[in-house]
Enzyme design. Structure first.
Site, PDB file in Angstrom:
ATOM      1  N   TYR A  10      -1.279  10.701  -5.125  1.00  0.00           N
ATOM      2  CA  TYR A  10      -1.853   9.806  -4.108  1.00  0.00           C
ATOM      3  C   TYR A  10      -1.192  10.055  -2.757  1.00  0.00           C
ATOM      4  O   TYR A  10      -1.868  10.192  -1.731  1.00  0.00           O
ATOM      5  CB  TYR A  10      -1.674   8.350  -4.558  1.00  0.00           C
ATOM      6  CG  TYR A  10      -2.184   7.324  -3.561  1.00  0.00           C
ATOM      7  CD1 TYR A  10      -3.546   7.021  -3.492  1.00  0.00           C
ATOM      8  CD2 TYR A  10      -1.312   6.648  -2.708  1.00  0.00           C
ATOM      9  CE1 TYR A  10      -4.021   6.085  -2.580  1.00  0.00           C
ATOM     10  CE2 TYR A  10      -1.783   5.713  -1.802  1.00  0.00           C
ATOM     11  CZ  TYR A  10      -3.138   5.427  -1.748  1.00  0.00           C
ATOM     12  OH  TYR A  10      -3.600   4.493  -0.835  1.00  0.00           O
ATOM     13  N   SER A  66      -2.662   5.628   4.951  1.00  0.00           N
ATOM     14  CA  SER A  66      -1.743   4.719   4.255  1.00  0.00           C
ATOM     15  C   SER A  66      -0.331   4.945   4.795  1.00  0.00           C
ATOM     16  O   SER A  66      -0.056   6.008   5.375  1.00  0.00           O
ATOM     17  CB  SER A  66      -1.754   5.041   2.758  1.00  0.00           C
ATOM     18  OG  SER A  66      -0.772   4.310   2.064  1.00  0.00           O
TER      19      SER A  66
END
Ligand SMILES: NC(=O)c1ccc[n+]([C@@H]2O[C@H](COP(=O)([O-])OP(=O)(O)OC[C@H]3O[C@@H](n4cnc5c(N)ncnc54)[C@H](O)[C@@H]3O)[C@@H](O)[C@H]2O)c1
Length: 254
Positions: A155, A142
Site C-alpha cells: 500500500y 496518503s
C-alpha cells in the site's frame, strides 16, 4: 457557496468512505458528477444521498484496474455530462503486509488500482480535460506516500508512486492548463480502517487509541474533513496550485 458550480466531475471510489463524502460535498457545491466504483450497492447509496440533497450524479460500475472499464467510464461521463473538467482519483485497493507476505498477484492488484488505474483515468479523460478551461486532477494519496508504517509495504509503495504520479502529471499537463494535486489524509475513520484493524490482529481498544493518538488532535479525522481539502484543490480557488500535496492528518506527520 457553489464553489464547483456547473463543473463536470468524474470521481472514482465514490461508493464508500472518503469518496462518498467527496461526492456529497462536490454535489452540494454545484458539481455534476459521474461516479465509478466496483461496488454498485454502495454507489446506489451515494446516489440516493446526493438525490435527497437535490444534487446531480450518475453511477457506472467500474473496476479502474481494467482499462476497458476506464475507457467506458469516460465515454459514459462524456454522454452524461458533455465533457469533463475535474478528475477525482479516490479509489484504492488496500493490500497490506511485509515484503515476504506479498505475492505477484497482490502487487498487480495494488499497483493496478492505486497507480495504473488512476493514471488511466487521467489518460482517457485527457482530451476532455484539455478542452475545459478549468481542468484539474485531484489524487487521493496518503501520509503513506511519505512515511513508513509496519507491514504496509504494498500500500505504501503504491501511495508513494501516486504522489510522484501527481508531480509528474502536474509538470507535463501544465501546458494544457490542467492542474494536478493530491490530498494526503492521515488516519480517517472509514470502512477501510476496519480492514486495517482486522489485518493487524491487535486488541480493538488498543488499535483505535494508538491510531487516534498519532495526531496532535488525538482523534481520527472524518471523511468530510478530507473532502473539504479535495474541494479546495479541485476549485478555481486553487488556480495557482499544481504539483502540491495537502496533508490532512491532524498534525500526525509533523
Ligand atoms: N481511511 C484512511 O485513513 C485513509 C488514509 C489515507 C488515505 N486514504 C485514501 O482515501 C481513499 C478512500 O479510502 P477510504 O478510507 O474511504 O476507503 P473505502 O474502502 O471506504 O473506499 C474505497 C472505495 O474504492 C472502491 N474501489 C476499490 N477498488 C476499486 C477498483 N478497482 N475500481 C473502482 N473502485 C474501487 C471501493 O469499492 C470503495 O468504494 C483511498 O485512496 C485511500 O487510500 C484513506
Amino acid at each position: 457557496m457553489m464553489r464547483l458550480k456547473s463543473k463536470r466531475v468524474v470521481v472514482t471510489g465514490g461508493s464508500s468512505g472518503i469518496g462518498r463524502a467527496v461526492c456529497e460535498l462536490f454535489a452540494r457545491e454545484g458539481a455534476e458528477l459521474v461516479i465509478g466504483d466496483i461496488d454498485d450497492v454502495g454507489g446506489a447509496q451515494t446516489m440516493a444521498s446526493i438525490d435527497r440533497d437535490g444534487g446531480k450524479a450518475s453511477f457506472r460500475k467500474t473496476d479502474i484496474s481494467n482499462e476497458d472499464d476506464v475507457r467506458l467510464l469516460v465515454e459514459f461521463a462524456e454522454g452524461e455530462l458533455g465533457g469533463i473538467d475535474i478528475v477525482m482519483n479516490n479509489a484504492a485497493a488496500f493490500v497490506f503486509g511485509k515484503v515476504e507476505d506479498v505475492t505477484r498477484a497482490d502487487w498487480d492488484k495494488v499497483m493496478g488500482v492505486n497507480v495504473i488505474g488512476s493514471a488511466n483515468v487521467v489518460r482517457f479523460a485527457l482530451p476532455h480535460l484539455k478542452k475545459s478551461n478549468a481542468g484539474a486532477v485531484v489524487n487521493m494519496a496518503s501520509v503513506s506516500s511519505f512515511v513508513a508504517a509496519p507491514a504496509f509495504v504494498p500500500y505504501n509503495a503504491s501511495k508513494g508512486a501516486l504522489l510522484q504520479l501527481t508531480r509528474s502529471l502536474a509538470m507535463d499537463l501544465a501546458a494544457d492548463g490542467i492542474r494536478v494535486n493530491c490530498v494526503c489524509p492521515g488516519a480517517i475513520y472509514t470502512p477501510a480502517t476496519e480492514k486495517h484493524f482486522e489485518f493487524t490482529g491487535q486488541d480493538r481498544g488498543e488499535f483505535f487509541e494508538q491510531e487516534a493518538n498519532e495526531s496532535f488532535l488525538k482523534r481520527f479525522g472524518t471523511p468530510e474533513e478530507v473532502a473539504f481539502a479535495a474541494l479546495f484543490l479541485a476549485s478555481d480557488e486553487a488556480s495557482f496550485i499544481t504539483g502540491a500535496h495537502l496533508v490532512v492528518d491532524g498534525g500526525a506527520t509533523v
